[in-house]
Scaffold this active site. Structure first.
Site, PDB file in Angstrom:
ATOM      1  N   LYS A 181      41.026  38.643  33.878  1.00  0.00           N
ATOM      2  CA  LYS A 181      41.058  37.812  32.615  1.00  0.00           C
ATOM      3  C   LYS A 181      39.856  37.676  32.269  1.00  0.00           C
ATOM      4  O   LYS A 181      40.162  36.217  30.768  1.00  0.00           O
ATOM      5  CB  LYS A 181      40.574  36.481  34.204  1.00  0.00           C
ATOM      6  N   ARG A 217      28.065  47.255  41.563  1.00  0.00           N
ATOM      7  CA  ARG A 217      27.539  45.652  42.585  1.00  0.00           C
ATOM      8  C   ARG A 217      27.770  45.621  43.947  1.00  0.00           C
ATOM      9  O   ARG A 217      29.016  45.801  44.526  1.00  0.00           O
ATOM     10  CB  ARG A 217      28.237  44.653  41.481  1.00  0.00           C
ATOM     11  N   ARG A 231      39.585  28.164  41.991  1.00  0.00           N
ATOM     12  CA  ARG A 231      40.103  28.904  43.339  1.00  0.00           C
ATOM     13  C   ARG A 231      41.045  28.676  44.617  1.00  0.00           C
ATOM     14  O   ARG A 231      40.794  29.682  45.759  1.00  0.00           O
ATOM     15  CB  ARG A 231      38.408  29.111  43.066  1.00  0.00           C
ATOM     16  N   ARG A 238      37.605  40.515  49.012  1.00  0.00           N
ATOM     17  CA  ARG A 238      37.558  38.850  47.631  1.00  0.00           C
ATOM     18  C   ARG A 238      39.334  38.599  47.941  1.00  0.00           C
ATOM     19  O   ARG A 238      39.685  37.927  47.522  1.00  0.00           O
ATOM     20  CB  ARG A 238      37.041  40.358  46.098  1.00  0.00           C
ATOM     21  N   ARG A 280      34.105  49.997  38.496  1.00  0.00           N
ATOM     22  CA  ARG A 280      33.431  49.908  37.706  1.00  0.00           C
ATOM     23  C   ARG A 280      32.072  49.952  38.450  1.00  0.00           C
ATOM     24  O   ARG A 280      31.965  49.806  39.096  1.00  0.00           O
ATOM     25  CB  ARG A 280      33.894  48.357  37.346  1.00  0.00           C
TER      26      ARG A 280
HETATM   27  P1  AMP Z   1      34.161  36.678  39.551  1.00  0.00           P
HETATM   28  O1  AMP Z   1      33.664  36.986  38.452  1.00  0.00           O
HETATM   29  O2  AMP Z   1      35.179  34.770  39.651  1.00  0.00           O
HETATM   30  O3  AMP Z   1      35.077  37.257  40.401  1.00  0.00           O
HETATM   31  O4  AMP Z   1      33.468  35.627  40.951  1.00  0.00           O
HETATM   32  C1  AMP Z   1      32.820  36.015  42.067  1.00  0.00           C
HETATM   33  C2  AMP Z   1      32.039  35.360  42.374  1.00  0.00           C
HETATM   34  O5  AMP Z   1      31.741  34.318  42.528  1.00  0.00           O
HETATM   35  C3  AMP Z   1      33.426  35.891  44.353  1.00  0.00           C
HETATM   36  O6  AMP Z   1      34.019  35.724  44.999  1.00  0.00           O
HETATM   37  C4  AMP Z   1      32.840  33.969  44.415  1.00  0.00           C
HETATM   38  O7  AMP Z   1      31.823  34.583  46.032  1.00  0.00           O
HETATM   39  C5  AMP Z   1      32.071  33.385  43.671  1.00  0.00           C
HETATM   40  N1  AMP Z   1      32.974  32.360  42.629  1.00  0.00           N
HETATM   41  C6  AMP Z   1      33.625  32.500  41.498  1.00  0.00           C
HETATM   42  N2  AMP Z   1      34.423  30.952  40.628  1.00  0.00           N
HETATM   43  C7  AMP Z   1      34.382  30.735  42.493  1.00  0.00           C
HETATM   44  C8  AMP Z   1      34.851  29.137  42.195  1.00  0.00           C
HETATM   45  N3  AMP Z   1      35.603  28.764  41.510  1.00  0.00           N
HETATM   46  N4  AMP Z   1      35.406  28.927  43.814  1.00  0.00           N
HETATM   47  C9  AMP Z   1      34.142  29.606  44.566  1.00  0.00           C
HETATM   48  N5  AMP Z   1      33.109  30.538  44.567  1.00  0.00           N
HETATM   49  C10 AMP Z   1      34.169  31.485  43.065  1.00  0.00           C
END
Ligand code: AMP
Length: 216
Positions: free
Chosen positions: A13, A162, A88, A173, A127
């Site tokens: 994305k 990370r 999400r 996840r 990564r």
């Molecule tokens: P991402 O980089 O989008 O994969 O986000 C990393 C982490 O941030 C996710 O695994 C969640 O813990 C949290 N996160 C990001 N966006 C959201 C969202 N819209 N709702 C809830 N948690 C989020």
């Protein structure tokens, strides 16, 4: 132009969003990036979010909606935006719908990026990130390795996985994605602005998204 990008973690994305923001002169609103900045800055919101993020769980909807409501009203969002990693959950999608109608805004495209699970697993576990908080350069052990294994090319610090990119957290996840986020595909499927596109190649899917948006 106002867009929503859907897809599993590691679907690409961020990469596709970078191409679209350049094309349309709009901003990328990534809730993941916003939360990581809050963690890095040591804000109370960051402290609340960090545990959820490290465990591969979602941060509570109330925290996310507070963040987004503020952000969507910033002047730089006036020319348009891409929502990346948000909504999400179904409750987030419903709250977003209400928020957009309050702000008098509509969405031009809801795009789902389709990538097979095996590809996603390989991308996420390969990564590596520079451990120096001021650098944070990103590498990939297959496609973009650092010159010396485990050492950042830019600043010489150690490169690490990370906390949310270990095998265990990634499994979590993806499970969270299947349970909480994948239902958004059915939620949005009947919208005229919705398209689901194969996304193995970032440039190709970008071109297909532009073609879809221009056809509309
Ligand atoms: P991402 O980089 O989008 O994969 O986000 C990393 C982490 O941030 C996710 O695994 C969640 O813990 C949290 N996160 C990001 N966006 C959201 C969202 N819209 N709702 C809830 N948690 C989020």
């Amino acid at each position: 132009m106002r867009l929503i990008l859907l897809g599993a973690p590691g679907a690409g994305k961020g990469t596709v969003a970078e191409l679209l923001i350049e094309k349309y002169g709009i901003v990328q609103l990534s809730t993941g990036d916003m939360l990581r900045s809050a963690v890095k800055a040591g804000t109370p919101l960051g402290a609340e979010a960090q545990g959820y993020m490290n465990r591969g769980e979602l941060v509570p909807d109330s925290v996310i909606m507070g963040l987004m409501e503020q952000r969507l009203q910033s002047p730089d969002c006036e020319s348009g935006f891409i929502l990346d990693g948000f909504p999400r959950t179904i409750p987030q999608a419903e709250a977003l719908k209400a928020m957009l109608s309050r702000l008098g805004l509509s969405i031009d495209g809801i795009i789902n990026l389709e990538v097979p699970r095996g590809v996603i697993l390989r991308r996420l576990t390969s990564r590596r990130t520079c451990s120096n908080p001021d650098c944070q350069a990103i590498y990939n052990i297959y496609t973009k390795p650092s010159k010396k294994e485990g050492v950042c090319d830019k600043c010489g610090s150690a490169t690490i996985q990370r906390d949310d990119e270990t095998e265990e957290a990634i499994g979590k996840r993806l499970k969270t994605y299947e349970e909480k986020t994948a239902p958004l595909i059915d939620y949005y499927r009947s919208e005229k602005t919705y398209a689901s596109l194969p996304a193995l190649d970032g440039r190709e899917v970008y071109e297909n998204i532009v073609a879809f948006l221009e056809r509309r």
